[in-house]
Scaffold this motif. Sequence first.
Motif, PDB file in Angstrom:
ATOM      1  N   ARG A   1       0.601  27.443  43.967  1.00 14.85           N
ATOM      2  CA  ARG A   1       1.490  26.182  44.367  1.00 14.85           C
ATOM      3  C   ARG A   1       0.872  25.314  45.321  1.00 14.85           C
ATOM      4  NH1 ARG A   1       7.726  27.258  44.279  1.00 14.85           N
ATOM      5  NH2 ARG A   1       7.816  25.038  44.383  1.00 14.85           N
TER       6      ARG A   1
ATOM      7  N   ASN B   1       8.956  33.971  40.442  1.00 15.30           N
ATOM      8  CA  ASN B   1       8.934  33.038  41.393  1.00 15.30           C
ATOM      9  C   ASN B   1       8.646  33.178  42.679  1.00 15.30           C
ATOM     10  OD1 ASN B   1      11.103  34.452  41.831  1.00 15.30           O
ATOM     11  ND2 ASN B   1      12.579  33.119  42.023  1.00 15.30           N
ATOM     12  N   GLU B   2       8.267  34.371  43.032  1.00 15.57           N
ATOM     13  CA  GLU B   2       7.580  34.913  44.438  1.00 15.57           C
ATOM     14  C   GLU B   2       5.902  34.976  44.336  1.00 15.57           C
ATOM     15  OE1 GLU B   2       9.424  38.155  45.930  1.00 15.57           O
ATOM     16  OE2 GLU B   2      11.404  37.226  45.961  1.00 15.57           O
TER      17      GLU B   2
ATOM     18  N   ARG C   1       3.589  32.542  44.466  1.00 14.12           N
ATOM     19  CA  ARG C   1       3.315  31.247  44.412  1.00 14.12           C
ATOM     20  C   ARG C   1       2.197  30.803  45.241  1.00 14.12           C
ATOM     21  NH1 ARG C   1       8.820  29.861  47.709  1.00 14.12           N
ATOM     22  NH2 ARG C   1       9.482  30.807  45.756  1.00 14.12           N
TER      23      ARG C   1
END
Lengths: 101, 201
Positions: free
Chosen positions: A100, A94-95, A97
Amino acid sequence: MVLSLQHGLLFSALLFAIGAAGVVVRRNIVVVLLSVEMMLLAAGAALLAFARWTLLPEGQWIALFALVVMGAEAAVGLALAVACFRLRGTLLANEMRQLRE
Amino acid sequence: MEFTIFAIMAAASLLCAVMVLAGQGTLESAAWFTGCLVAVAGIFALQAAPFLAVAELLLAAVAMMALVLSAIVFIRKGGERHRRRVLDFGRVLGGMAAAYLAIVLVVAIWRPPFLEAPGSGQAYEAPSSLAMVLFGRYAAAFELAGVLLVVTTVAAIALVKREEARGGDAGEGQEVELEPPLPSANRELRAADDGVEGEKG
């Protein structure tokens, strides 16, 4: 109690479910890779259980191939993890990114 | 007797698998996964596949080696900072989905009366039966598996190889140079060619 087909399949099913939980729950990509390996291992155990109860050695061959694929995928996955770590500086999913938004 | 050993091995393997999920960091999870591999090798041996059990133990040994290497690569550079546990909705939902999968599979499999093993399996357990399959009928597939492994090894090395332009860490060791850096090499080659041409005429 006699060891039967269902016991082997039950073990395989539980190991597969734990591996699936590991893929979804853990953030560390190396641990996700290990959980995928665990799922492959569970599939191999199910193959061997069925091969034992139908006495077909082809089941052993498919399980061996599953082991081969497991090793190959672990090698490439770890190499990718090392490359990702060198670029991003982190191992947590989740780091990473950059893709995104 | 056989069932007792199977129960012990299965319990050990599932416990190690759960600890892979619960372990902190790469090193601990990989160590528990190696334990899981060893326990599953015992399961393989119980399922009358001794060759596969030994192959599995070899894989466990390789996994330990990969564990050590990953410890060297990741932890030495100080990248393995332990973050605090994050419990967000997606992960809880995923865990519940996996639990539901486990329940569905158990309900599908668990229906007594349980079948007993047909025959003693002595002919099946001998490695010659697997050898007849491996090198006889499916020899081409076996060779393709070997090709797959070679390609994977090359790919893994190519992925880990450092680009020289990046700079990276100076003290990391020698990087494998598969091609020379272009401008200087061309300059040297051009100088050599000029020298040769100068000598000739």
